[in-house]
Scaffold this motif. Structure first.
Motif, PDB file in Angstrom:
ATOM      1  N   VAL A   1      67.445 -11.461  -2.300  1.00 49.86           N
ATOM      2  CA  VAL A   1      68.763 -10.805  -2.292  1.00 49.86           C
ATOM      3  C   VAL A   1      69.498 -11.143  -0.994  1.00 49.86           C
ATOM      4  CG1 VAL A   1      69.947  -8.555  -2.269  1.00 49.86           C
ATOM      5  CG2 VAL A   1      68.071  -8.954  -3.871  1.00 49.86           C
TER       6      VAL A   1
ATOM      7  N   PHE B   1      72.102  -3.850  -5.376  1.00 52.59           N
ATOM      8  CA  PHE B   1      70.740  -4.231  -4.968  1.00 52.59           C
ATOM      9  C   PHE B   1      70.589  -4.118  -3.447  1.00 52.59           C
ATOM     10  CE2 PHE B   1      68.115  -6.717  -8.260  1.00 52.59           C
ATOM     11  CZ  PHE B   1      68.551  -5.914  -9.286  1.00 52.59           C
TER      12      PHE B   1
ATOM     13  N   LEU C   1      65.382  -0.846  -9.083  1.00 56.81           N
ATOM     14  CA  LEU C   1      66.219  -2.053  -9.230  1.00 56.81           C
ATOM     15  C   LEU C   1      66.197  -2.554 -10.678  1.00 56.81           C
ATOM     16  CD1 LEU C   1      65.331  -3.979  -5.935  1.00 56.81           C
ATOM     17  CD2 LEU C   1      67.436  -2.759  -6.449  1.00 56.81           C
TER      18      LEU C   1
ATOM     19  N   ALA D   1      68.805 -11.452  -9.751  1.00 60.07           N
ATOM     20  CA  ALA D   1      68.970 -10.108 -10.326  1.00 60.07           C
ATOM     21  C   ALA D   1      67.723  -9.650 -11.076  1.00 60.07           C
ATOM     22  CB  ALA D   1      70.172 -10.101 -11.273  1.00 60.07           C
TER      23      ALA D   1
END
Lengths: 158, 324
Positions: free
Chosen positions: B37, B135, B172, B287
């Motif tokens: 991320v 996130f 998440l 993702a």
């Protein structure tokens, strides 16, 4: 124990926030929470009604004005700028037209760089007819302005 | 007395639920998600930066604040935008490398939220950035730098698998699934039955292509070729609804998650092919990292880098010997 309390509080807060937009009406959207309305609205025809700008060069050929000539690289941002300006009335559209005209001579595309006239128009086009047969629909000029230092454009070619 | 008993029962049930969701995971897994991320955020923000700075020249009347900037009646001054952009970028490296993460994690997440909200506050919301920001915000509240980080290197020992590394991954996953599910619900709520029939999708793709033409932008050549194939759009519309409304199934297990993730990535590639709209956070797979074991990828990159270093060292010592 502290870790578990943090986990519960953060999880509850995040989930409540992410799911909250489910209660919003279609007209409301936000960031980073969203109800993701893109492409969801019922569209009953392939006809596009939009505000955009065209540049006319001295021999009357027309060129679509790209987002960069409006001061942005984002196509959707350009759309928001044009639609928002059109809603604010004639003087705002005139100012936008002149700002586009001032930027055109510096464009890389020779067609745009050599343009003599800018028109901000509201057009209505059937996308299928355009892509299949190259047909354009109707246009109404909201404002037109000359590119500084250029001779007037000739008759506009279709 | 009855009320007290009820409270105790409720608390016991809540503790049981938390206990069930408190699944142990290795710290390296959460750290790997942080790295992916963080890397995405740094690269994406670097690409987005010129766009962000271009908004400084926008007229104030174009300002349509959303989200956390909702209360700002005027756009922030240029200096504030530039300082926060610099802070977003710099703190992104702290987030990525896990350096003083307790501070850089939240700072980066908040700066990213601020910067992306600023970019979305000019009359157009870009739905390609929501999930990445969410996130980063979640990760910033976790112990995502307890392994594979500069902080962990300083501390020495890496902790054992624990629920504190597992719950953020579960959260998440739920956040990722929820965003797709909400998008599916929106299509049914506002698109009506026509959406599942493919007509709405066909008209939307056609009008989107036309919009890009009149706005002097690139449009997909595939859309132009496929607009006559109504059956294709019927299939695509149905597939879209299955992928979006079926998203919660991905929480059942890794195999189902893998099928769903491949479906989502395929769906995004289809959107890119037909509408020239890219969702990079999803297409790169970042993702969906919390659904799998991304620490294996990080380990593979590490071992490759180590091997390259050894090879380079050997080559340079060989050269020295030849010279000698």
């Amino acid at each position: 124990m502290v870790d578990r309390v943090v986990a519960v509080v953060v999880s509850a807060g995040v989930l409540a926030g992410v799911l909250l937009p489910l209660s919003w009406p279609a007209s409301r959207d936000s960031f980073p929470l969203s109800n993701y309305p893109m492409f969801a609205h019922e569209r009953r025809s392939p006809v596009l009604n939009a505000v955009y700008a065209v540049a006319i060069d001295p021999d009357g050929s027309r060129h679509w004005v790209p987002p960069i000539a409006l001061g942005t690289r984002e196509v959707l941002q350009a759309r928001a700028l044009l639609e928002g300006t059109a809603m604010r009335g004639r003087s705002a559209v005139r100012a936008l037209c002149e700002s586009i005209a001032a930027r055109l001579p510096a464009m890389d595309d020779p067609g745009l760089a050599g343009a003599a006239l800018v028109r901000v128009v509201r057009g209505s086009h059937d996308a299928i007819a355009y892509f299949e047969r190259g047909e354009l629909g109707q246009e109404r000029t909201l404002s037109s302005c000359r590119v500084p230092g250029r001779e007037p454009a000739g008759p506009v070619k279709p | 007395m009855t009320g007290e008993l009820r409270d105790r029962g409720l608390r016991a049930r809540l503790l049981l639920l938390v206990g069930r969701l408190w699944v142990a995971a290795p710290p390296e897994r959460l750290a790997a998600v942080r790295i992916l991320v963080g890397l995405f955020a740094v690269v994406y923000f670097s690409i987005r930066l010129p766009h962000m700075l271009s908004y400084i020249g926008f007229p104030d009347r174009q300002w349509r604040p959303v989200g956390p900037l909702w209360l700002l009646g005027h756009p922030p001054p240029a200096v504030a935008v530039m300082v926060l952009a610099a802070l977003t970028w710099l703190s992104g490296w702290g987030f990525l490398l896990g350096w003083r993460f307790r501070a850089t994690g939240p700072i980066h997440a908040l700066c990213l939220l601020w910067s992306m909200t600023y970019c979305n506050s000019w009359g157009q919301i870009f739905h390609t950035e929501n999930l990445a920001v969410l996130f980063a915000l979640v990760l910033a509240t976790t112990r995502a730098a307890d392994a594979t980080s500069l902080d962990a290197g300083r501390r020495g020992a890496v902790p054992a698998p624990d629920g504190r590394y597992g719950w953020p991954l579960l959260l998440l996953r739920v956040v990722a699934v929820a965003t797709y599910f909400i998008a599916g619900v929106a299509k049914l709520r506002w698109g009506g039955p026509g959406w599942a029939g493919g007509d709405v999708l066909l008209d939307t793709v056609a009008a989107d292509g036309m919009r890009k033409v009149v706005l002097g932008s690139l449009h997909s050549p595939f859309a132009e070729l496929l607009l006559g194939q109504a059956w294709l759009f019927r299939g695509l519309a149905l597939l879209t609804l299955v992928v979006e409304l079926g998203a919660p199934l991905a929480l059942l297990g890794r195999r189902v998650a893998l099928v769903w993730v491949l479906g989502v990535i395929g769906f995004h590639l289809g959107v890119f092919a037909l509408m020239a709209i890219l969702f990079p956070f999803a297409v790169t797979g970042v993702a969906f990292a919390p659904f799998f074991s991304p620490e294996r990828l990080i380990e593979w990159v590490r071992s490759r880098a180590a091997r390259l270093r050894v090879r380079a060292a050997r080559a340079s010592s060989g050269k020295e010997r030849t010279v000698g």
